[in-house]
Design a protein around this motif. Sequence first.
Motif, mmCIF file in Angstrom:
data_model
loop_
_atom_site.group_PDB
_atom_site.id
_atom_site.type_symbol
_atom_site.label_atom_id
_atom_site.label_comp_id
_atom_site.label_asym_id
_atom_site.label_seq_id
_atom_site.Cartn_x
_atom_site.Cartn_y
_atom_site.Cartn_z
ATOM 1 N N ARG A 44 0.835 -1.212 0.000
ATOM 2 C CA ARG A 44 0.000 0.000 0.000
ATOM 3 C C ARG A 44 0.867 1.258 0.000
ATOM 4 O O ARG A 44 0.573 2.219 -0.718
ATOM 5 N N CYS A 47 2.373 1.704 -3.488
ATOM 6 C CA CYS A 47 1.339 2.152 -4.433
ATOM 7 C C CYS A 47 0.984 3.615 -4.206
ATOM 8 O O CYS A 47 0.753 4.364 -5.163
ATOM 9 N N SER A 48 0.969 4.041 -2.953
ATOM 10 C CA SER A 48 0.565 5.417 -2.654
ATOM 11 C C SER A 48 1.577 6.436 -3.172
ATOM 12 O O SER A 48 1.245 7.611 -3.330
ATOM 13 N N SER A 53 -4.369 6.621 -2.168
ATOM 14 C CA SER A 53 -5.759 6.179 -2.080
ATOM 15 C C SER A 53 -6.606 7.204 -1.350
ATOM 16 O O SER A 53 -6.173 7.784 -0.348
ATOM 17 N N GLY A 58 -9.047 1.319 -1.690
ATOM 18 C CA GLY A 58 -8.075 0.417 -1.106
ATOM 19 C C GLY A 58 -7.298 -0.299 -2.193
ATOM 20 O O GLY A 58 -7.695 -0.307 -3.357
ATOM 21 N N VAL A 59 -6.196 -0.903 -1.810
ATOM 22 C CA VAL A 59 -5.362 -1.660 -2.731
ATOM 23 C C VAL A 59 -5.605 -3.137 -2.437
ATOM 24 O O VAL A 59 -5.535 -3.568 -1.289
#
Length: 84
Positions: A44, A47-48, A53, A58-59
Amino acid sequence: MALLFFGTDPNSGGGNCPAVWVDTEAAEGPELVLQGKFADTATRAACSQDSPSAEDEGVIRIPVRMVDQIRKACDAAEAVGPQL
């Protein structure tokens, strides 16, 4: 809401997640609906860095073995076209 079901992970063993659907009546046009395991904290965070997000996002993780089902869902969503 009209959900077209395309399948679950063939290795799930119990028909559980991950799974894929297409919502053919979403306000902005067809949408994929995915069910999967929540990504871990490190994933997460990584990805952020590219796309933070929002509070209602959510991932999740989807195994590559679901590509065929996701591809079929994408094709169906495109065939339905925008619902505007």
